[in-house]
Write a protein that holds these residues in place. Structure first.
Motif, short mmCIF file in Angstrom:
data_model
loop_
_atom_site.label_atom_id
_atom_site.label_comp_id
_atom_site.label_asym_id
_atom_site.label_seq_id
_atom_site.Cartn_x
_atom_site.Cartn_y
_atom_site.Cartn_z
N VAL A 4 53.44 32.92 35.51
CA VAL A 4 51.96 32.49 35.12
C VAL A 4 50.79 34.04 35.69
O VAL A 4 50.74 34.66 35.66
N LEU A 5 51.40 33.26 37.42
CA LEU A 5 50.75 34.85 38.52
C LEU A 5 51.18 36.21 37.88
O LEU A 5 50.10 37.26 38.14
N ASP A 22 45.98 31.57 42.55
CA ASP A 22 45.29 33.10 42.47
C ASP A 22 43.84 33.47 42.69
O ASP A 22 42.63 32.69 42.44
N GLN A 55 41.13 35.87 40.88
CA GLN A 55 40.96 35.06 40.10
C GLN A 55 39.69 35.36 39.91
O GLN A 55 38.58 34.37 40.96
N LEU A 102 46.20 28.69 37.86
CA LEU A 102 45.48 30.24 38.15
C LEU A 102 44.60 30.11 39.22
O LEU A 102 44.32 30.54 40.44
N ARG A 107 48.44 37.34 34.70
CA ARG A 107 47.62 36.63 35.39
C ARG A 107 46.93 37.37 34.15
O ARG A 107 46.29 36.24 33.90
N THR A 108 47.12 38.80 33.98
CA THR A 108 45.73 39.33 32.70
C THR A 108 46.19 38.50 31.61
O THR A 108 45.38 37.83 30.74
N TYR A 110 48.30 36.10 30.35
CA TYR A 110 47.67 34.68 30.26
C TYR A 110 46.40 34.21 30.07
O TYR A 110 45.70 32.91 29.85
N THR A 111 45.44 34.40 31.34
CA THR A 111 43.77 34.56 31.99
C THR A 111 43.20 34.61 30.01
O THR A 111 42.15 33.63 29.03
#
Length: 345
Positions: A310-311, A135, A138, A131, A314-315, A317-318
């Protein structure tokens, strides 16, 4: 003696090191792999599918057997069902979604053993790196700022003892056909496993050449590699399909290199392009000697696809990283209190 070790996601180095230590407790190791639903409920969404995690675990050299869909909170009946004497886990306290020690029943029966956690990149680390590197949107508030030592294990510093623990002691014989496979092997994944399995169809001694971080940046850009050379080395050393590794291998393969390691065939994957540095084909010499082959594995998984996965979420996994870090801070504080009470007694 048999053991069962619960394995939940692509924590890359940490599980392999726990498996290697767990194997010292007994002679036969059974790795239990949780379902994706179990992981999502108790820890957050996994990055890899059950099939991908199973393939990775089966490739670890210390694993003798794999049990799929192992319960997150195994019972004594679980151990008895598979003929296990003990359940082995890292020293951290694994809690269920309900806040209960996952191994409470096994501990009460005195059939629990733990191995000391050792520094290595975790799933949380890996997601954070992806990320932060890829990202652009982010926010700073998304970063995990307060975490326990279990969330982020720190830098991977290798010692001769660690390398010896992971290394194969087998030397090639005069009758072995030696295959050489150079590459980055970044975020060691199922694509690498399938490729290495396929390579062994053409020889019985496989040497992997690991490129340096600097070399990888030259042909892939400054955002790569995601994992350092030391981390990539331990992942590769844990794989049962690899017999030896050349560290910081040269990008351009020379005749001297082929002769030094008595290489019969150089293999490259179909998804790996022959990218030239300074206008030189790195495989020019083995091609001229008829010692080069492109090997298909039937697997299209790459590190780029891992990054995209993952991207794309992203929300999710964050939030996973943030929630897991908060949970582990509480668990670590409890663990410290238990350790202090034990020392007093």
């Amino acid at each position: 003696m048999a053991l069962v070790l619960d394995y939940n996601d692509n924590s890359v180095i940490q599980p392999e090191r726990e498996v290697s230590r767990a194997k010292t407790v007994g002679k036969f190791l059974i790795a239990g792999i949780h379902s994706s639903d179990e992981i999502k409920r108790h820890k957050g969404p996994p990055v890899l599918t059950l099939e991908e995690r199973t393939k990775l675990v089966k490739s670890v050299k210390w694993v003798d057997q794999v049990v799929i869909n192992a319960p997150y909170a195994p019972s004594v009946n679980t151990l008895d069902k598979f003929g296990c004497d003990f359940c082995v886990h890292a020293e951290d306290i694994a809690m269920t979604a309900d806040g209960v020690d996952s191994y409470a029943e096994i501990k009460a029966a005195n059939r629990y053993r733990y191995c000391k956690r050792t520094p290595g990149v975790s799933t949380t680390d890996l997601i954070k790196r992806i990320l932060s590197k890829f990202d652009d949107d982010q926010a700073e508030s998304d970063q995990v700022t307060h975490a326990s030592p279990w969330t982020t294990m720190g830098d991977c510093w290798l010692t001769s003892q660690i390398i010896a623990l992971f290394s194969s002691q087998r030397e090639p014989t005069s009758t072995d056909k030696i295959i050489y496979v150079p590459g980055a092997f970044d975020c060691f994944h199922v694509g690498h496993i399938d490729f290495l399995e396929s390579v062994r169809n053409f020889g019985n001694y496989v040497i992997v050449g690991l490129y340096s971080d600097e070399t990888i940046r030259k042909y892939k850009g400054n955002k790569f590699p995601i994992m350092t050379l030391q981390e990539r080395l331990l992942c590769a050393l844990a794989c049962k399909y690899i017999d030896n590794i050349v560290i910081e291998a040269p990008y351009n393969i020379t005749n001297d290199f082929l002769e030094r390691f008595k290489i019969d065939l150089v293999c490259r994957g179909q998804s790996t392009g022959s990218i030239q540095i300074n206008g030189i084909d790195p495989f020019q010499e083995p091609k001229s000697q008829g010692k080069f082959k492109i090997v298909g594995s039937g697997c299209s998984f790459t590190v780029e696809k891992l990054i995209d996965r993952v991207l794309k979420d992203r929300t999710t996994y964050t939030k996973r990283n943030r929630d897991k870090a908060k949970k582990e801070v509480t668990q670590y504080d409890l663990w410290q209190k238990l350790q202090a009470n034990t020392e007093v007694k």
